[in-house]
Scaffold this active site. Structure first.
Site, PDB file in Angstrom:
ATOM      1  N   LYS A 116      20.977   1.827 -78.145  1.00 45.86           N
ATOM      2  CA  LYS A 116      22.017   1.846 -77.106  1.00 45.86           C
ATOM      3  C   LYS A 116      21.503   2.758 -76.013  1.00 45.86           C
ATOM      4  CE  LYS A 116      26.032   1.520 -80.213  1.00 45.86           C
ATOM      5  NZ  LYS A 116      27.131   2.289 -80.839  1.00 45.86           N
ATOM      6  N   ASP A 174      22.181   4.207 -85.925  1.00 40.67           N
ATOM      7  CA  ASP A 174      22.829   4.182 -84.613  1.00 40.67           C
ATOM      8  C   ASP A 174      22.952   5.651 -84.178  1.00 40.67           C
ATOM      9  OD1 ASP A 174      24.647   4.051 -82.469  1.00 40.67           O
ATOM     10  OD2 ASP A 174      26.108   2.794 -83.464  1.00 40.67           O
ATOM     11  N   GLY A 210      26.355  -1.870 -78.632  1.00 40.68           N
ATOM     12  CA  GLY A 210      27.300  -1.844 -77.518  1.00 40.68           C
ATOM     13  C   GLY A 210      28.299  -0.731 -77.700  1.00 40.68           C
ATOM     14  N   ASP A 230      28.931  -1.643 -90.657  1.00 37.87           N
ATOM     15  CA  ASP A 230      28.698  -0.417 -89.872  1.00 37.87           C
ATOM     16  C   ASP A 230      29.715   0.630 -90.291  1.00 37.87           C
ATOM     17  OD1 ASP A 230      28.149   1.537 -88.002  1.00 37.87           O
ATOM     18  OD2 ASP A 230      28.652   0.326 -86.239  1.00 37.87           O
ATOM     19  N   SER A 261      31.131  -7.513 -83.280  1.00 35.02           N
ATOM     20  CA  SER A 261      31.472  -6.345 -84.077  1.00 35.02           C
ATOM     21  C   SER A 261      32.984  -6.386 -84.312  1.00 35.02           C
ATOM     22  CB  SER A 261      31.061  -5.085 -83.314  1.00 35.02           C
ATOM     23  OG  SER A 261      31.503  -3.932 -83.983  1.00 35.02           O
ATOM     24  N   LYS A 274      33.161  -3.399 -89.579  1.00 32.40           N
ATOM     25  CA  LYS A 274      33.287  -1.944 -89.663  1.00 32.40           C
ATOM     26  C   LYS A 274      33.810  -1.610 -91.050  1.00 32.40           C
ATOM     27  CE  LYS A 274      32.224  -0.689 -85.431  1.00 32.40           C
ATOM     28  NZ  LYS A 274      31.177   0.305 -85.128  1.00 32.40           N
ATOM     29  N   LYS A 323      29.375  -8.394 -87.735  1.00 30.63           N
ATOM     30  CA  LYS A 323      29.281  -6.997 -88.191  1.00 30.63           C
ATOM     31  C   LYS A 323      30.688  -6.533 -88.501  1.00 30.63           C
ATOM     32  CE  LYS A 323      28.608  -2.781 -85.495  1.00 30.63           C
ATOM     33  NZ  LYS A 323      27.715  -2.097 -84.549  1.00 30.63           N
ATOM     34  N   GLU A 382      24.577  -0.208 -91.209  1.00 29.99           N
ATOM     35  CA  GLU A 382      24.380   0.650 -90.041  1.00 29.99           C
ATOM     36  C   GLU A 382      25.043   2.016 -90.255  1.00 29.99           C
ATOM     37  OE1 GLU A 382      25.599  -1.389 -86.469  1.00 29.99           O
ATOM     38  OE2 GLU A 382      25.611   0.438 -85.265  1.00 29.99           O
TER      39      GLU A 382
END
Ligand code: OSB
Ligand code: MG
Length: 372
Positions: free
Chosen positions: A262, A238, A290, A188, A135, A163, A161, A213
């Site tokens: 998670k 998420d 995570g 995400d 990530s 952000k 991934k 996400e």
């Protein structure tokens, strides 16, 4: 099982590099490390509540309060057969999934250790290694981002991934595609958008992302369902899935096609396993997210990700991606095939290095049976 005492430690870990998302930038990661003792054996867990109420409303202080005043007294007062009883027993405490998960996970490790089986085995895991993704936080500019991606791909991470946030979205996905071609890529947003931003998601839809996400609000299921009807890219939830009930509702409404599980966000390993089981039955792919955990939380997540329904790469990277020195031995390392090994020793299967733990501890309290 009779729990004799529980200990909470607030720790502060320095990240090897700052981690920036649409909700903020972190240089240090605080956590609460939970240990629970029975028959002279300790089980270890990690509470992933944050320094402030940004990712969710829970913070180190709210989790400390709920653990100290409600959850710990309940396990010291009443024996337990299996940690799977706990979500029901604790249902009077509304919300606070991260506080619950911290203690419940310590009890899973404790039971597995007492029975001399690995946590992966106890949970029903079927894999001896799990796929590792990375990530990548928001960077200064596009060239800096491309360099980070290149380094991570060279290390062997199986999925990238990125952000995103308004102003750092279509341009960076386009740049990553142009530079690296058809790598497994996803974005995400950590709830930074709303349905008004539909045109941005229609543009992102052209880049063949594995998934997007949590684009919308942490409380929303309805607008996500509308978005999923409008784009081909799978939506993955998420923040919006805080319990098995939320997961069921999200699937029923069509709010997503993939779930990031998670344990901290959904109230612990029992609920995480329930969501996994339901998704497996409905053929909905899941992966383990995570929260920048130390090796203790990471070991729990790796054991969970060894279950058969975790078919997509996880946000479970090597220890050195997060911390200079992890709290456990051996540290998690990325193998050349882009996987982490699932520990086979009893419980979480890694040793807690207590001297390192002591060095990062900023607050500590022991709770004993009958003493409150
Ligand atoms: O949204 O998945 C998230 C880290 C902290 C809070 C929220 C998130 C994340 C990550 C990092 O993306 C995942 C990891 O631990 O590697
Ligand atoms: Mg996320």
């Amino acid at each position: 099982m009779r729990v004799e005492h529980v200990e909470l430690r607030v720790i502060e870990m320095e990240l090897v590099e700052p981690f920036e998302t649409s909700f903020g930038r972190e240089e240090k990661r605080p956590a609460i490390i939970v240990s629970a003792v029975s028959d002279g054996v300790a089980g270890w867990g990690e509470c992933v509540a944050g320094s402030g109420p940004w990712y969710s409303y829970e913070t180190i202080q709210t989790a400390w309060h709920v653990l100290s005043d409600y959850l710990i007294p309940s396990v010291l007062e009443e024996d337990l057969q299996t940690p799977e009883e706990l979500p029901q027993r604790w249902s009077r405490v509304r919300g606070h999934p991260m506080a619950k998960a911290g203690l419940e996970s310590a009890l899973w490790d404790l039971i597995a250790t007492l029975r001399r089986v690995s946590l992966s085995q106890l949970l029903g895991g079927t894999k001896d290694h799990i796929e590792s993704g990375i990530s990548i936080g928001i960077q200064r500019d596009v060239p800096a981002l491309l360099k980070v991606i290149e380094r991570r791909l060279d290390q062997g991470y199986r999925r990238v991934k990125l952000k995103i946030k308004p102003g750092w979205d279509v341009e960076i996905i386009k740049a990553a595609r142009e530079r690296f071609g058809e790598i497994p890529l996803m974005a995400d947003a950590n709830s930074a958008y709303s349905l008004k931003d539909l045109p941005i998601f229609q543009q992102l839809d052209e880049y063949g992302l594995m998934m997007i996400e949590q684009p919308f609000s942490y409380e929303d299921l309805v607008d996500h369902a509308e978005l999923q009807r409008q784009i081909r890219t799978p939506v993955c939830l998420d923040e919006s899935v805080k319990s098995p009930e939320d997961a069921r509702r999200a699937l029923q409404l069509g709010s997503c096609r993939i779930i990031n599980i998670k344990p901290g966000r959904v109230g612990g390993p029992s609920n995480a396993k329930r969501i996994h089981d339901e998704c497996l039955a409905k053929r909905v792919p899941v992966w383990c997210g995570g929260m920048l955990e130390t090796g203790i939380g990471r070991a729990h997540n790796v054991a969970l990700a060894s279950l058969p329904g975790f078919t997509l790469p996880n946000d479970l990277s090597a220890s050195d991606r997060y911390y200079q020195q992890d709290l456990i031995e051996p540290a998690f390392v990325l193998h050349r095939d882009g996987t982490l090994r699932v520990p086979t020793g009893a419980g979480i299967g890694v040793e807690i290095v207590e001297e390192r733990l002591a060095r990062v501890t900023v607050d500590q309290k022991v709770y004993t049976r009958g003493a409150h």
